[in-house]
Design an enzyme around this catalytic site. Structure first.
Site, PDB file in Angstrom:
ATOM      1  N   GLN A  42      24.017  18.376  34.614  1.00  0.00           N
ATOM      2  CA  GLN A  42      25.064  17.848  33.751  1.00  0.00           C
ATOM      3  C   GLN A  42      25.738  18.959  32.956  1.00  0.00           C
ATOM      4  O   GLN A  42      26.946  18.924  32.716  1.00  0.00           O
ATOM      5  CB  GLN A  42      24.474  16.799  32.801  1.00  0.00           C
ATOM      6  N   GLU A  43      24.967  19.960  32.550  1.00  0.00           N
ATOM      7  CA  GLU A  43      25.520  21.022  31.714  1.00  0.00           C
ATOM      8  C   GLU A  43      26.438  21.958  32.500  1.00  0.00           C
ATOM      9  O   GLU A  43      27.525  22.299  32.045  1.00  0.00           O
ATOM     10  CB  GLU A  43      24.385  21.829  31.072  1.00  0.00           C
ATOM     11  N   SER A  44      26.001  22.407  33.663  1.00  0.00           N
ATOM     12  CA  SER A  44      26.727  23.483  34.345  1.00  0.00           C
ATOM     13  C   SER A  44      26.896  23.286  35.834  1.00  0.00           C
ATOM     14  O   SER A  44      27.461  24.161  36.494  1.00  0.00           O
ATOM     15  CB  SER A  44      25.987  24.810  34.117  1.00  0.00           C
TER      16      SER A  44
END
Length: 452
Positions: free
Chosen positions: A110-112
């Protein structure tokens, strides 16, 4: 009205559609992947995950995200799957060492989207999307020469430290993840609005910022797809084994990536991809040393070079072309250095993680290589696939003396190592669903057009 006038009038009526341009609005229908798997089966699969991290609910937001992952974003999901074989083993090793739940590795999707050089509009960077100030607070160097947020190991260590602080604050992993995303101030505000600190994430969700309201559902969907992608016919993308079977060493000296390329014969893009944190193309030699990650097959050559070559010898790589004697032998691909192994399971009701442990292979790599999932139960004689190094590269002292005289390879740039421009990425792109236009049936006017 005589017959000639009647015929003329009839012909005019027939040709009227041809002479008149009608502005028709096409009927548009969004083509969205409809997941055929029953909701009850998806819920049963989500129950297999570590519920101590969070309650893995299956609601509309999770379903919509899963449908995007396996439908509209299937090609992007395949690339993320390939990168998981590279990064998840690093994350699992650190999570296990810190006693943290292994399922926290899915946060990075989800972050990167598992892109080490991903950068958000706010300035967060790396696999764990750390802000520069937060990274520096946890001991990382972030400047114009070195950005250790892009180091998979150091970035993971700092990200887990920050996440652990949030867990100690709330004693709840779901709230800790929410604070990781939007900050503890917003979580505290949501707790007050919800009526107290005894509330969980799902009870305060509506009071959180919009991005954080979807943050955990997106992580749940990412975890589901990573574990069950093969059941939705989403294969992993292609990735060079040189990027997956790697090893890291600590180098306590100044060293240019150009010299690494000359010694190992690796393609420049492989060396840069594995060491994206060195923004100027060299290890600056700061106290404590730096991590140099390379394919495991070339580590004997690199270690020998560092042992035999004095650390205080001058580096003149900027004056040399990007070339290596090994590159002139056509060794631009790495397949010849690896062997594929296919083996069958020798016992009944064995999990993929147990098989990976018996072969001392990270379970995430075995899952991707075998097109299986982490929770798969293997029956007797089921087959798994894995790779290993078949030929290690020894050090040839002539390699560092001959590049200047060797003819330059046209496909490689004749310049010092530079990190290419990175696209700003924050998770998977919000791909718009394809639009299908319904074709209308040909009318009489269309038929008459074809005659003329």
């Amino acid at each position: 009205m005589n017959l000639s006038k009647q015929f003329t009038y009839l012909l005019f009526l027939l040709l009227l559609p041809v002479l008149t341009v009608r502005a028709e609005t096409p009927v548009e229908a969004q083509v969205t992947y409809i997941m055929e798997t029953a909701d009850s089966l998806v819920k049963a699969r989500l129950a297999l995950f570590d519920q101590s991290i969070m309650e893995h609910r299956f609601d509309k937001a999770v379903r919509r995200r899963i449908e995007n992952y396996v439908g509209n974003w299937s090609h992007a999901t395949g690339r993320v799957l390939a990168r998981s074989a590279r990064f998840f083993p690093i994350f699992e090793e650190q999570l296990a060492a810190k006693g943290m739940p292994l399922g926290l590795k899915y946060v990075t999707i989800q972050e990167s989207a598992l892109r080490p050089y991903a950068t958000s509009h706010a300035g967060a960077g790396g696999l764990w999307q750390l802000m520069p100030g937060t990274a520096r607070e946890h001991g990382l160097v972030v400047d114009e020469i070195l950005d250790e947020r892009l180091d998979p190991e150091l970035g993971c260590a700092a990200g887990l430290e920050y996440l652990q602080i949030q867990y100690e604050r709330y004693e709840d992993w779901a709230l800790a993840l929410a604070a990781y995303n939007c900050g503890p101030g917003n979580v505290n505000k949501a707790l007050r609005k919800a009526g107290g600190r005894d509330k969980n994430y799902w009870q305060i969700r509506r009071f959180l910022p919009r991005e954080t309201r979807n943050y955990l559902p997106n992580i749940i969907a990412a975890a589901y797809v990573m574990a069950f992608h093969h059941l939705h016919d989403v294969p992993a993308g292609q990735m060079d084994l040189d990027l997956q079977i790697t090893e890291a060493i600590t180098v306590e000296r100044r060293l240019s990536l150009h010299r690494v390329i000359q010694v190992t014969g690796l393609r420049p893009d492989v060396v840069i991809e594995l060491n994206a944190q060195y923004l100027k193309g060299y290890l600056p030699g700061l106290p404590g040393g730096h991590r140099l990650r390379l394919p495991k097959r070339v580590m004997p050559a690199m270690r020998s070079y560092l042992t035999l070559h004095p650390a205080d010898a001058p580096e003149t790589d900027a004056d040399l072309p990007w070339t290596s004697p090994r590159l002139h032998k056509g060794e631009l691909t790495s397949e010849r250095y690896y062997s594929q192994y296919r083996t069958t399971v020798g016992s009944q009701d064995t999990t993929l993680r147990q098989v990976a442990g018996s072969f001392r292979i990270p379970v995430d790599q075995l899952a991707i290589w075998s097109n299986r999932g982490e929770f798969d139960s293997l029956a007797l004689f089921d087959e798994v696939v894995f790779y290993n190094v078949s030929e290690y590269l020894p050090f040839d002292p002539r390699d560092r003396d001959t590049p200047a005289a060797a003819p330059q390879v046209d496909m490689l740039p004749a310049a010092p190592v530079r990190i290419p421009n990175r696209n700003r990425v924050n998770g998977l792109p919000e791909v718009q669903p394809a639009v299908k236009t319904e074709k209308r049936k040909p009318g009489l006017g269309d038929i008459l057009k074809s005659w003329f």
